[in-house]
Design a protein around this motif. Structure first.
Motif, PDB file in Angstrom:
ATOM      1  N   ASP A   1       0.553   0.579   6.179  1.00 37.25           N
ATOM      2  CA  ASP A   1      -0.467   0.898   5.451  1.00 37.25           C
ATOM      3  C   ASP A   1      -1.748   1.342   5.690  1.00 37.25           C
ATOM      4  OD1 ASP A   1      -1.935   0.834   2.906  1.00 37.25           O
ATOM      5  OD2 ASP A   1      -2.548  -1.387   2.897  1.00 37.25           O
ATOM      6  N   PRO A   2      -2.053   2.893   5.604  1.00 30.81           N
ATOM      7  CA  PRO A   2      -3.098   3.358   6.227  1.00 30.81           C
ATOM      8  C   PRO A   2      -4.384   2.638   5.817  1.00 30.81           C
ATOM      9  CG  PRO A   2      -2.162   4.869   4.883  1.00 30.81           C
ATOM     10  CD  PRO A   2      -1.426   3.413   4.656  1.00 30.81           C
ATOM     11  N   GLU A   3      -4.678   2.054   4.690  1.00 29.41           N
ATOM     12  CA  GLU A   3      -5.772   1.493   4.235  1.00 29.41           C
ATOM     13  C   GLU A   3      -5.888   0.314   5.092  1.00 29.41           C
ATOM     14  OE1 GLU A   3      -7.416  -0.979   0.336  1.00 29.41           O
ATOM     15  OE2 GLU A   3      -5.990   0.492   0.014  1.00 29.41           O
ATOM     16  N   TYR A   4      -4.844  -0.448   5.386  1.00 27.54           N
ATOM     17  CA  TYR A   4      -5.191  -1.743   6.232  1.00 27.54           C
ATOM     18  C   TYR A   4      -5.562  -1.338   7.667  1.00 27.54           C
ATOM     19  CZ  TYR A   4      -3.709  -5.936   8.818  1.00 27.54           C
ATOM     20  OH  TYR A   4      -3.671  -6.863   9.770  1.00 27.54           O
ATOM     21  N   LEU A   5      -4.753  -0.369   8.127  1.00 30.06           N
ATOM     22  CA  LEU A   5      -4.873  -0.130   9.537  1.00 30.06           C
ATOM     23  C   LEU A   5      -6.343   0.658   9.861  1.00 30.06           C
ATOM     24  CD1 LEU A   5      -1.475   1.563  10.385  1.00 30.06           C
ATOM     25  CD2 LEU A   5      -2.120  -0.461  11.061  1.00 30.06           C
ATOM     26  N   PHE A   6      -6.914   1.319   9.044  1.00 31.21           N
ATOM     27  CA  PHE A   6      -8.022   2.231   9.386  1.00 31.21           C
ATOM     28  C   PHE A   6      -9.262   1.954   8.587  1.00 31.21           C
ATOM     29  CE2 PHE A   6      -4.464   4.944  10.073  1.00 31.21           C
ATOM     30  CZ  PHE A   6      -4.521   4.976  11.400  1.00 31.21           C
ATOM     31  N   SER A   7      -9.362   0.839   7.484  1.00 29.91           N
ATOM     32  CA  SER A   7     -10.583   0.604   6.877  1.00 29.91           C
ATOM     33  C   SER A   7     -11.103  -0.901   7.061  1.00 29.91           C
ATOM     34  CB  SER A   7     -10.471   0.955   5.348  1.00 29.91           C
ATOM     35  OG  SER A   7      -9.430  -0.270   4.723  1.00 29.91           O
TER      36      SER A   7
ATOM     37  N   GLY B   1      -5.936  12.922 -10.927  1.00 32.69           N
ATOM     38  CA  GLY B   1      -7.289  12.842 -10.325  1.00 32.69           C
ATOM     39  C   GLY B   1      -7.751  11.306 -10.260  1.00 32.69           C
ATOM     40  N   ARG B   2      -7.361  10.505 -11.109  1.00 34.91           N
ATOM     41  CA  ARG B   2      -8.082   9.150 -11.340  1.00 34.91           C
ATOM     42  C   ARG B   2      -7.176   8.109 -10.668  1.00 34.91           C
ATOM     43  NH1 ARG B   2      -9.760   8.047 -17.422  1.00 34.91           N
ATOM     44  NH2 ARG B   2     -10.726   6.215 -16.449  1.00 34.91           N
ATOM     45  N   ILE B   3      -6.367   8.340 -10.063  1.00 36.83           N
ATOM     46  CA  ILE B   3      -5.467   7.591  -9.288  1.00 36.83           C
ATOM     47  C   ILE B   3      -6.397   6.942  -7.847  1.00 36.83           C
ATOM     48  CG2 ILE B   3      -3.680   7.077  -7.768  1.00 36.83           C
ATOM     49  CD1 ILE B   3      -1.951   9.268  -9.225  1.00 36.83           C
ATOM     50  N   THR B   4      -6.527   5.713  -7.736  1.00 36.82           N
ATOM     51  CA  THR B   4      -7.242   5.044  -6.420  1.00 36.82           C
ATOM     52  C   THR B   4      -6.381   4.502  -5.691  1.00 36.82           C
ATOM     53  OG1 THR B   4      -7.660   3.038  -7.993  1.00 36.82           O
ATOM     54  CG2 THR B   4      -9.410   4.726  -8.111  1.00 36.82           C
ATOM     55  N   ARG B   5      -5.024   4.218  -5.826  1.00 34.70           N
ATOM     56  CA  ARG B   5      -4.467   3.905  -4.825  1.00 34.70           C
ATOM     57  C   ARG B   5      -3.097   4.981  -4.721  1.00 34.70           C
ATOM     58  NH1 ARG B   5      -5.832  -1.444  -3.759  1.00 34.70           N
ATOM     59  NH2 ARG B   5      -7.061  -2.358  -4.989  1.00 34.70           N
ATOM     60  N   PRO B   6      -2.631   5.012  -3.610  1.00 37.36           N
ATOM     61  CA  PRO B   6      -1.756   5.862  -3.268  1.00 37.36           C
ATOM     62  C   PRO B   6      -0.345   5.298  -3.815  1.00 37.36           C
ATOM     63  CG  PRO B   6      -2.123   5.187  -1.167  1.00 37.36           C
ATOM     64  CD  PRO B   6      -3.247   4.560  -2.175  1.00 37.36           C
TER      65      PRO B   6
END
Length: 96
Positions: A53-59, A87-92
């Motif tokens: 999960d890039p969100e967990y890894l980099f934020s 365009g309204r998607i906030t999570r991949p």
């Protein structure tokens, strides 16, 4: 410069010569021990859990981006019907 570092060269030459003699006389130890250590280390490598999960890894955990996304998701719900806006998607992974 050559004479200043020649003692290091001589020391390394003697050390590797002696190591070569030891390996040449008893090669079994230098084959069996690395293989056994490799097999031992593989058991721990099998238990490695990869986090993709890039969100967990980099934020950061309490980063400003996560707070802003929470606010956007709270006030602007994503509509998955026929009028869906990509365009309204906030999570991949939220697109179903």
């Amino acid at each position: 410069m050559g004479c200043k570092l020649s003692f290091v060269d001589d020391l390394l030459n003697r050390s590797f010569y002696k190591l070569g003699l030891v390996v040449g006389k008893q090669p079994g130890y230098f084959i069996i021990i690395p293989v056994l250590l490799t097999l031992l280390m593989i058991t721990g490598y099998q238990r490695v859990h990869y986090e993709m999960d890039p969100e967990y890894l980099f934020s950061p955990v309490s980063g400003q981006g996560k707070m802003e996304r929470r606010i956007v998701e709270e006030y602007f719900k994503v509509n998955y019907t026929h009028r869906f806006n990509v365009g309204r998607i906030t999570r991949p992974d939220s697109a179903a």
